[in-house]
Design an enzyme around this catalytic site. Structure first.
Site, PDB file in Angstrom:
ATOM      1  N   MET A  54       0.855  -1.190   0.000  1.00 42.80           N
ATOM      2  CA  MET A  54       0.000   0.000   0.000  1.00 42.80           C
ATOM      3  C   MET A  54       0.895   1.246   0.000  1.00 42.80           C
ATOM      4  O   MET A  54       0.457   2.337   0.375  1.00 42.80           O
ATOM      5  CB  MET A  54      -0.936  -0.015   1.202  1.00 42.80           C
ATOM      6  N   LEU A  77       6.727   2.953   1.490  1.00 45.92           N
ATOM      7  CA  LEU A  77       7.665   1.835   1.594  1.00 45.92           C
ATOM      8  C   LEU A  77       8.769   2.099   2.620  1.00 45.92           C
ATOM      9  O   LEU A  77       9.364   3.177   2.634  1.00 45.92           O
ATOM     10  CB  LEU A  77       8.303   1.572   0.215  1.00 45.92           C
ATOM     11  N   GLU A 130      11.974  -0.173   5.160  1.00 49.23           N
ATOM     12  CA  GLU A 130      12.936  -1.291   5.025  1.00 49.23           C
ATOM     13  C   GLU A 130      12.252  -2.657   4.999  1.00 49.23           C
ATOM     14  O   GLU A 130      12.755  -3.589   4.381  1.00 49.23           O
ATOM     15  CB  GLU A 130      13.952  -1.259   6.174  1.00 49.23           C
ATOM     16  N   HIS A 145       9.348  -3.394   3.557  1.00 51.25           N
ATOM     17  CA  HIS A 145       8.930  -3.640   2.169  1.00 51.25           C
ATOM     18  C   HIS A 145      10.157  -3.922   1.293  1.00 51.25           C
ATOM     19  O   HIS A 145      10.119  -4.794   0.422  1.00 51.25           O
ATOM     20  CB  HIS A 145       8.220  -2.408   1.596  1.00 51.25           C
ATOM     21  N   GLY A 172       5.091 -10.503   4.372  1.00 51.24           N
ATOM     22  CA  GLY A 172       5.862 -10.427   5.612  1.00 51.24           C
ATOM     23  C   GLY A 172       5.179 -11.195   6.738  1.00 51.24           C
ATOM     24  O   GLY A 172       3.949 -11.228   6.834  1.00 51.24           O
ATOM     25  N   ASP A 210       2.586  -9.425   9.542  1.00 53.21           N
ATOM     26  CA  ASP A 210       1.132  -9.553   9.456  1.00 53.21           C
ATOM     27  C   ASP A 210       0.811 -11.046   9.348  1.00 53.21           C
ATOM     28  O   ASP A 210       0.389 -11.543   8.298  1.00 53.21           O
ATOM     29  CB  ASP A 210       0.623  -8.775   8.245  1.00 53.21           C
ATOM     30  N   SER A 250       7.031  -0.770  10.820  1.00 55.55           N
ATOM     31  CA  SER A 250       5.656  -0.577  10.372  1.00 55.55           C
ATOM     32  C   SER A 250       5.543   0.850   9.850  1.00 55.55           C
ATOM     33  O   SER A 250       6.210   1.757  10.371  1.00 55.55           O
ATOM     34  CB  SER A 250       4.711  -0.764  11.566  1.00 55.55           C
TER      35      SER A 250
END
Ligand code: PAF
Length: 284
Positions: free
Chosen positions: A26, A29, A31, A33, A144, A147, A182
């Site tokens: 989404m 971005l 680290e 991502h 990841g 989640d 996050s």
């Protein structure tokens, strides 16, 4: 790197690529991502990233409105990581007003925990991921472990729909002191940033207790709650669950059944989540 905004252009572009690893995001971005993109690069010839703030997974319109959208920054990061293609659609491209919505649901995994706190969230995640997978048609898609519930829901959906792709589990990226990365962390005040460590410390305490032989889930859950509260966090949940099914446990025995400890807490104004798998997670 190509940036495309329509489904047709995405299909044309990916048809020219060999094996594709896909990282749905989404945006905003960080680290975490980038580590997914780097893992994707190891898995396939070309990496495709989607940047789409998916309205159907937000149950709070205010939360959707204030979600960060630093697109130019995100594109620069993707270029630096040598991403082949970024798909950045409008909401209307993904959800045309004429569409008859189709529900995709994984109730047994999606109804508790995040699903209970955010009604409709995983239905929205499944709906958008099914569309994105069908548009990009990747060989593999990277998700990841932070989640964890989302990962389990996506794995179940991909398996049940017989999608011709695999799901790659990627480790949670953490700051050196243990805080899971996050997009929300930037909203923590310096004081709350310290309090946020309560989540990873609670998980370490749970891991320590289980390693010492504690088998009562309620003892583990109380201990996690106490650690988070001692760090001024407001606990949403702090639970030990079956790592495969996310079902509650009568007794913890990581030798016979993998355990995942999951926590959610409000720290100041910011809701954070984290988890730790205590033993190797069996595949479905
Ligand atoms: O994890 C996220 O960022 C989102 O839930 C995802 C998978 C990109 C779907 O919108």
């Amino acid at each position: 790197m190509d940036v495309v905004r329509t489904i047709t252009a995405t299909r044309v572009a990916v048809s020219r690529l060999a094996a594709v690893a896909f990282v749905p995001t989404m945006g905003a971005l960080h680290e975490g991502h980038l580590s997914l993109i780097r893992r994707a690069k190891e898995l396939a010839d070309h990496v495709v990233v989607s940047i789409f703030v998916n309205p159907t997974q937000f149950n709070d319109p205010a939360d959707l409105k204030k979600y960060p959208r630093p697109l130019e920054d995100d594109l620069a990061k993707c270029r630096e990581e040598e991403v082949a293609l970024v798909f950045n659609p409008t909401p209307e491209e993904i959800y045309p007003p004429t569409e008859i919505p189709v529900r995709i649901d994984v109730p047994s995994l999606a109804n508790g925990l995040e699903g209970a706190d955010r009604p409709g969230h995983f239905e929205g995640v499944c709906r958008v991921c099914m569309k994105l997978f069908n548009i990009v048609q990747p060989n593999v898609s990277c998700f990841g472990m932070k989640d964890y519930q989302q990962l389990k829901v996506i794995e179940a959906m991909v398996a049940a729909a017989c999608l011709p792709m695999s799901v790659e589990r990627c480790e949670t990226v953490r700051d050196p002191d243990g805080l899971a990365l996050s997009s929300r962390n930037v909203r923590l005040s310096p004081e709350d940033r310290k309090h946020a460590l309560g989540l990873s410390k609670a998980l370490s305490e749970a891991e320590r207790l289980i390693a010492d032989g504690e088998s009562d889930p309620q003892v583990i859950e109380r201990a996690m709650t106490q650690v988070i509260e001692a760090h001024h966090g407001k606990v949403g949940y702090a639970v030990a669950r079956n790592a495969r099914s996310l079902a509650p446990l009568d007794i913890i025995n990581p030798q016979t059944e993998s355990v995942v400890c999951l926590v959610a807490a409000e720290v100041g104004e910011v809701r954070l989540i984290d988890n730790r798998v205590i033993a190797p997670v069996p595949r479905q």
